[in-house]
Design a protein around this motif. Sequence first.
Motif, mmCIF file in Angstrom:
data_model
loop_
_atom_site.group_PDB
_atom_site.id
_atom_site.type_symbol
_atom_site.label_atom_id
_atom_site.label_comp_id
_atom_site.label_asym_id
_atom_site.label_seq_id
_atom_site.Cartn_x
_atom_site.Cartn_y
_atom_site.Cartn_z
ATOM 1 N N LEU A 89 8.816 0.309 -19.664
ATOM 2 C CA LEU A 89 9.311 1.087 -18.535
ATOM 3 C C LEU A 89 10.096 0.233 -17.542
ATOM 4 O O LEU A 89 11.117 0.678 -16.995
ATOM 5 C CB LEU A 89 8.128 1.765 -17.829
ATOM 6 C CG LEU A 89 8.462 2.719 -16.680
ATOM 7 C CD1 LEU A 89 9.243 3.917 -17.200
ATOM 8 C CD2 LEU A 89 7.172 3.173 -15.992
ATOM 9 N N THR A 90 9.638 -0.987 -17.309
ATOM 10 C CA THR A 90 10.227 -1.845 -16.279
ATOM 11 C C THR A 90 11.727 -2.086 -16.459
ATOM 12 O O THR A 90 12.484 -1.980 -15.486
ATOM 13 C CB THR A 90 9.474 -3.189 -16.218
ATOM 14 O OG1 THR A 90 8.096 -2.936 -15.910
ATOM 15 C CG2 THR A 90 10.065 -4.103 -15.157
ATOM 16 N N PRO A 91 12.217 -2.442 -17.657
ATOM 17 C CA PRO A 91 13.664 -2.680 -17.799
ATOM 18 C C PRO A 91 14.510 -1.496 -17.366
ATOM 19 O O PRO A 91 15.556 -1.682 -16.729
ATOM 20 C CB PRO A 91 13.815 -2.963 -19.301
ATOM 21 C CG PRO A 91 12.488 -3.483 -19.729
ATOM 22 C CD PRO A 91 11.498 -2.707 -18.925
ATOM 23 N N ILE A 94 14.386 -1.047 -13.436
ATOM 24 C CA ILE A 94 15.180 -2.066 -12.744
ATOM 25 C C ILE A 94 16.668 -1.807 -12.951
ATOM 26 O O ILE A 94 17.473 -1.891 -12.013
ATOM 27 C CB ILE A 94 14.788 -3.471 -13.238
ATOM 28 C CG1 ILE A 94 13.361 -3.795 -12.775
ATOM 29 C CG2 ILE A 94 15.761 -4.521 -12.722
ATOM 30 C CD1 ILE A 94 12.848 -5.134 -13.266
ATOM 31 N N THR A 95 17.050 -1.486 -14.166
ATOM 32 C CA THR A 95 18.466 -1.216 -14.478
ATOM 33 C C THR A 95 18.996 -0.021 -13.697
ATOM 34 O O THR A 95 20.144 -0.029 -13.227
ATOM 35 C CB THR A 95 18.644 -0.969 -15.989
ATOM 36 O OG1 THR A 95 18.151 -2.093 -16.719
ATOM 37 C CG2 THR A 95 20.114 -0.773 -16.318
ATOM 38 N N LEU A 96 18.159 1.002 -13.520
ATOM 39 C CA LEU A 96 18.573 2.218 -12.808
ATOM 40 C C LEU A 96 18.451 2.088 -11.285
ATOM 41 O O LEU A 96 18.805 3.004 -10.554
ATOM 42 C CB LEU A 96 17.739 3.411 -13.282
ATOM 43 C CG LEU A 96 17.934 3.814 -14.757
ATOM 44 C CD1 LEU A 96 16.943 4.898 -15.140
ATOM 45 C CD2 LEU A 96 19.361 4.299 -14.999
ATOM 46 N N GLY A 97 17.926 0.951 -10.820
ATOM 47 C CA GLY A 97 17.804 0.725 -9.383
ATOM 48 C C GLY A 97 16.604 1.378 -8.746
ATOM 49 O O GLY A 97 16.486 1.420 -7.513
ATOM 50 N N ILE A 98 15.682 1.888 -9.559
ATOM 51 C CA ILE A 98 14.467 2.517 -9.012
ATOM 52 C C ILE A 98 13.537 1.444 -8.465
ATOM 53 O O ILE A 98 12.902 1.625 -7.426
ATOM 54 C CB ILE A 98 13.762 3.351 -10.100
ATOM 55 C CG1 ILE A 98 14.701 4.444 -10.610
ATOM 56 C CG2 ILE A 98 12.471 3.965 -9.570
ATOM 57 C CD1 ILE A 98 14.152 5.222 -11.791
ATOM 58 N N GLY A 106 19.976 -9.362 -12.328
ATOM 59 C CA GLY A 106 21.088 -9.795 -13.169
ATOM 60 C C GLY A 106 20.737 -10.133 -14.605
ATOM 61 O O GLY A 106 21.559 -10.703 -15.325
ATOM 62 N N LEU A 107 19.546 -9.773 -15.069
ATOM 63 C CA LEU A 107 19.149 -10.126 -16.437
ATOM 64 C C LEU A 107 19.598 -9.089 -17.469
ATOM 65 O O LEU A 107 19.671 -9.393 -18.659
ATOM 66 C CB LEU A 107 17.625 -10.298 -16.512
ATOM 67 C CG LEU A 107 17.027 -11.459 -15.707
ATOM 68 C CD1 LEU A 107 15.513 -11.482 -15.873
ATOM 69 C CD2 LEU A 107 17.621 -12.793 -16.150
ATOM 70 N N GLY A 108 19.892 -7.877 -17.020
ATOM 71 C CA GLY A 108 20.258 -6.835 -17.972
ATOM 72 C C GLY A 108 19.028 -6.232 -18.627
ATOM 73 O O GLY A 108 17.906 -6.735 -18.500
#
Length: 331
Positions: A89-91, A94-98, A106-108
Amino acid sequence: MNQSPVPSANKRLPFLDYARLLTMYLVIFGHLIPTKDMTIRPYFYAFHVPLFFFISGMLHKDYGKIPWRKYLRSIFWPFIFWNILFLFLTPFCITLGIWHITRMEGLGLIGVFVKCGKEFIESFVFGSAHFPCGPTWFLVVLLWCKLMMDLANRYRWTLVVLALMLAGLTVWRCNYFRLGGALMAFPFYLVGFYGKGWFCKMVQGRWIIVWAVLLFLVSIPMTHLNCKISLDTVDFGHFPFLPLRVLFFYGAAFAGSLAVILLCGAFRQRAWAAEWANSLITILCAQSLFNYTYRTHCDRHDFLLCAVASVLILIACFFIHKYLGKWFYLK
């Protein structure tokens, strides 16, 4: 050491339900306010997690053996479930800015997934305080405490060995596979287990509110001198002299825990309190779903907002428990 001094078998103790509910709230609230805040945070951090192990010791049942199947179902399975959930779930969050986690900027998508996997291994093996679902560390410590209590009930020499290991821990602070945190927490578990009968009599006294206030007052100066502690990172505090540091840690933790137990003894038994208390493991694990969102988008320095948000998170996690309870055992 065959049986624990249980006042009456299988009798529900309502004050423990309220104490567990308060523990859940304080854990959530502590994760919402700023990490480096030193105004109020150390004063409930001094006892809120020790209180959890204190209560767990009071609820421990001596089966005369180690009930592996029960421990795997109620402790190890929730640990695996929540960490796998957060790993995937975390990636996306983080990617969606939640969620915003500085060390993962910056890790993608793939980079965050790899870092989360690495942090999970480091957190479990080396006892570090990372990984997005960090709050699940208490389940590993709880499992250790249960195993050590079962061994201590069967073999008297176990307590001597554990005492020596704890003495060594105060110097070296090793936390491999969370054993250090377990040794740090085990005295609370032990006192809760063997002192259950005595504590049950104490909450029936007339002056429990007065004693609770006095015990809180006792814990405050020790906490002030020792500052923030952590069973997660095996941190006994920051007082310069090690023996006093350990003394202040256990003194403040036991005083605060007993104060909460006495305070909760003033409440009557309610069915809703028992239901909420049974959701403790789910709530302490699921809270991270909301904590990171709050910490990313809300003002953490507004303590009133944090207090209200903690109530809402507690309620949301309770309903998550109600849903998950349909699929597997998570009490």
